[in-house]
Write a protein that holds these residues in place. Structure first.
Motif, short mmCIF file in Angstrom:
data_model
loop_
_atom_site.label_atom_id
_atom_site.label_comp_id
_atom_site.label_asym_id
_atom_site.label_seq_id
_atom_site.Cartn_x
_atom_site.Cartn_y
_atom_site.Cartn_z
N VAL A 287 0.86 -1.18 0.00
CA VAL A 287 0.00 0.00 0.00
C VAL A 287 0.90 1.24 0.00
CG1 VAL A 287 -1.74 1.31 1.27
CG2 VAL A 287 -1.88 -1.19 1.18
N ILE A 288 0.96 1.92 -1.13
CA ILE A 288 1.77 3.14 -1.21
C ILE A 288 0.98 4.28 -0.58
CG2 ILE A 288 2.89 4.79 -2.74
CD1 ILE A 288 3.45 2.54 -4.68
N LEU A 289 1.48 4.79 0.53
CA LEU A 289 0.79 5.84 1.26
C LEU A 289 0.84 7.17 0.51
CD1 LEU A 289 2.26 5.10 4.79
CD2 LEU A 289 0.00 4.44 3.96
N GLY A 290 1.96 7.44 -0.15
CA GLY A 290 2.09 8.69 -0.87
C GLY A 290 3.53 8.96 -1.25
N SER A 291 3.76 10.19 -1.73
CA SER A 291 5.08 10.62 -2.18
C SER A 291 5.67 11.58 -1.16
CB SER A 291 4.97 11.32 -3.54
OG SER A 291 4.41 10.46 -4.52
N THR A 292 6.91 11.35 -0.78
CA THR A 292 7.55 12.14 0.26
C THR A 292 8.38 13.28 -0.32
OG1 THR A 292 9.34 10.50 0.32
CG2 THR A 292 7.59 10.31 1.98
N THR A 293 8.63 14.27 0.50
CA THR A 293 9.24 15.52 0.08
C THR A 293 10.73 15.41 -0.18
OG1 THR A 293 9.67 16.16 2.37
CG2 THR A 293 7.57 16.87 1.42
N MET A 294 11.23 16.42 -0.90
CA MET A 294 12.66 16.57 -1.15
C MET A 294 12.96 18.06 -1.33
SD MET A 294 12.82 15.16 -5.10
CE MET A 294 14.51 15.65 -5.41
N PRO A 295 14.20 18.50 -1.14
CA PRO A 295 14.57 19.89 -1.42
C PRO A 295 14.73 20.12 -2.91
CG PRO A 295 16.48 18.67 -0.71
CD PRO A 295 15.31 17.73 -0.58
N ASP A 296 14.86 21.38 -3.29
CA ASP A 296 14.92 21.75 -4.70
C ASP A 296 15.97 20.95 -5.46
OD1 ASP A 296 13.76 25.07 -5.11
OD2 ASP A 296 13.60 23.91 -3.26
N TRP A 297 15.50 20.20 -6.48
CA TRP A 297 16.36 19.42 -7.38
C TRP A 297 17.21 18.40 -6.63
CZ3 TRP A 297 17.86 24.48 -10.27
CH2 TRP A 297 16.88 24.76 -11.23
N GLY A 298 16.90 18.15 -5.37
CA GLY A 298 17.65 17.18 -4.60
C GLY A 298 19.06 17.60 -4.28
N MET A 299 19.35 18.90 -4.39
CA MET A 299 20.74 19.34 -4.22
C MET A 299 20.99 19.99 -2.87
SD MET A 299 22.09 18.10 -6.84
CE MET A 299 23.71 18.59 -6.30
N LEU A 300 20.20 19.63 -1.86
CA LEU A 300 20.45 20.05 -0.48
C LEU A 300 20.45 18.83 0.42
CD1 LEU A 300 18.15 23.20 -0.06
CD2 LEU A 300 20.62 23.17 -0.39
N SER A 301 21.17 18.93 1.52
CA SER A 301 21.19 17.83 2.51
C SER A 301 20.29 18.18 3.68
CB SER A 301 22.62 17.60 2.98
OG SER A 301 23.42 17.23 1.90
N SER A 302 19.09 18.64 3.35
CA SER A 302 18.12 19.07 4.37
C SER A 302 16.72 18.89 3.80
CB SER A 302 18.35 20.54 4.74
OG SER A 302 17.97 21.38 3.65
N GLY A 303 15.74 19.33 4.57
CA GLY A 303 14.36 19.29 4.12
C GLY A 303 13.82 20.66 3.75
N VAL A 304 14.69 21.59 3.36
CA VAL A 304 14.27 22.95 3.00
C VAL A 304 13.94 22.98 1.51
CG1 VAL A 304 14.97 25.36 2.91
CG2 VAL A 304 15.70 23.92 4.83
N SER A 305 12.75 23.45 1.19
CA SER A 305 12.27 23.39 -0.19
C SER A 305 11.43 24.63 -0.52
CB SER A 305 11.40 22.13 -0.38
OG SER A 305 10.54 22.22 -1.49
N SER A 306 11.59 25.14 -1.73
CA SER A 306 10.77 26.27 -2.16
C SER A 306 9.31 25.87 -2.31
CB SER A 306 11.29 26.82 -3.49
OG SER A 306 11.21 25.83 -4.52
N LEU A 307 9.04 24.59 -2.55
CA LEU A 307 7.67 24.11 -2.72
C LEU A 307 7.05 23.68 -1.40
CD1 LEU A 307 5.26 23.21 -4.49
CD2 LEU A 307 6.45 21.03 -4.80
#
Length: 468
Positions: A122-142
């Motif tokens: 059961v796929i619960l959903g899609s998880t977040t990522m930072p812009d273009w995956g080029m950060l080592s954090s959870g900070v995202s413009s979206l």
């Protein structure tokens, strides 16, 4: 709902399947428990990009019927899982963490998505990522900020930010991220998880390129092994994959007795290793020695100019994406990322090629240095988790990525490397041990990781029962 049903979000995949088989729990009951858990923690943690409760309920109901009919699609039918937002799901957008208007919509599933659905997961959903995956954090413009599931004041790590947080917070047992320089293992280290960057091409990708891999982030090595049994299967869509001998994905610990194990204390580039991390590494090495492994010092093998050159190439590659955007699109990119990639604008074609060549040089020196050993142990990263609001441990976008000096060599060499918790600092921040091995030995590597989980001691473990 009974207490056992309401707390089923915290169970590992093996226990869930055992209870499905006995009729003690159903996938629908577990889905309701996970949905309640998400409702409780998600407003603060922000791990999901897409989460459709009704679709989760419908998929869990279908799985419940299959179990009741005695015809599950696999041993893990009905087990909850998440996938990172850059892992394609047919009909779902893939913004790659950016607030750029009109993100592309996936025309078909990625291989990983197909393997999970074929198994009835059961796929619960899609998880977040930072812009273009080029950060080592959870900070995202979206997405804003994705926070650490153990302590929301701390970073989730990235770029598999939401995947790591979903695993740590207990959004079901199975989570898939991607990694090009440490993006699975960094959230693993900073959230007390077991997180594998597998051998090159072992988990097929629909958008493959040098160094990129998909892999599991889970609370235990056992669940990582179970997830690998589902998604580590060939798929012709990945044109960079290679044939591997069949692997035995069994959740049985493997002692390193008789193995030659290198300990790498200094990466040769990047940030200095913090004292508590260095001390935890020495304690881990003692566990290997006590088990009968031969532990040998490994000198630094990656020069600073190799790491710097690869990061400069990544800047140029990201600038190519940034330059192609219109004015509104460029304005939507996170300012840190915009400044980071604009620094690649002035690089000549020759400089860009030389930077790209550093990926090959990194692969060469890593394989050469590690070839004499069965395993290599090191810190995952020199530093512990930083503040959730910060995009990187070093806040200068023009500086190199000095925190990936232990992880990125294995992306370029194609070797498997896993993060396993090896310590908890006095302030509660977790420290990951990286264990790497030869290409194509992922199943043995994960059994050693399982062994280490069992011998590391309670002081090195996360008390998952206490994670609110």
């Amino acid at each position: 709902m009974t207490h056992a049903q309401s707390s089923s979000w915290s169970l590992d995949a093996a226990t869930l399947v055992e209870k499905y088989r006995s009729g003690e729990l159903t996938p629908s009951e577990v889905a309701e428990s996970v949905i309640a858990r998400v409702a409780e923690r998600e407003p603060e943690l922000n791990a999901f990009y897409l989460f459709d409760e009704e679709q989760v309920r419908a998929d869990a109901a279908a799985s419940t019927k299959r179990w009741q009919a005695g015809s599950p699609l696999s041993d893990f039918d009905g087990v909850p899982a998440t996938v990172k937002e850059n892992i394609a799901r047919e009909g779902k957008p893939k913004p790659s963490g950016t607030a750029i208007p009109n993100p592309p919509v996936a025309e078909r599933n990625a291989p990983t998505t197909d393997r999970l659905l074929e198994a009835g997961v059961v796929i619960l959903g899609s998880t977040t990522m930072p812009d273009w995956g080029m950060l080592s954090s959870g900070v995202s413009s979206l997405h804003g900020i994705t926070r650490n599931g153990l302590n929301p004041a701390h970073t989730s790590g990235g770029s598999s930010a939401g995947a790591g947080t979903a695993a740590a917070a207990g959004y079901g047992p199975l989570h898939v991220g991607t990694d090009i320089g440490g993006s699975i293992r960094l959230p693993g280290s900073w959230q007390g998880l077991t997180a594998l960057k597998p051998s090159e091409g072992l988990i097929p990708l629909d958008v493959p390129y040098t160094g990129r891999a998909a892999g599991p982030l889970t609370r235990t090595a056992g669940d990582a092994i179970r997830l690998m049994s589902l998604i580590a299967k060939p798929d012709a869509r990945d044109y960079l994959t290679r044939p591997y001998e069949p692997m035995q994905w069994i959740a049985q610990p493997l002692s390193p007795r008789g193995m030659r194990v290198a300990i790498q204390r200094d990466a040769g580039s990047g940030l200095a290793v913090e004292p508590e991390t260095a001390a935890a590494l020495e304690r881990a090495a003692e566990r290997f020695e006590a088990a009968g492994a031969e532990v040998v010092d490994l000198d630094p093998f990656m020069a600073p100019e190799v790491l710097d050159g690869l990061v400069d190439f990544w800047r140029s590659r990201s600038y190519a994406d940034y330059e192609a955007l219109d004015e509104a699109g460029q304005a939507a990119v996170l300012p840190f990322i915009a400044e980071w990639c604009i620094a690649g604008a002035g690089r000549s074609a020759a400089e860009t090629v030389r930077g790209r060549n550093m990926a090959d040089e990194m692969a060469r020196v890593t394989r050469q240095a590690t070839a004499p050993f069965d395993l290599v142990i090191s810190p995952v990263t020199p530093v512990a988790a930083f503040a959730a609001e910060e995009p990187m441990p070093v806040l200068d976008p023009l500086a190199t990525m000095g925190h990936i000096s232990f992880t990125v060599p294995y992306n370029m060499s194609g070797q498997p490397a896993v993060s396993v918790g090896m310590g908890v600092q006095a302030d509660g921040r977790t420290i990951g041990l990286q264990i790497a091995s030869r290409i194509g030995t992922d199943d043995r590597l994960m059994r050693v990781a399982l062994w280490f989980e069992q011998v590391r001691g309670t002081a090195a473990e996360v008390d998952w029962a206490a994670v609110r």
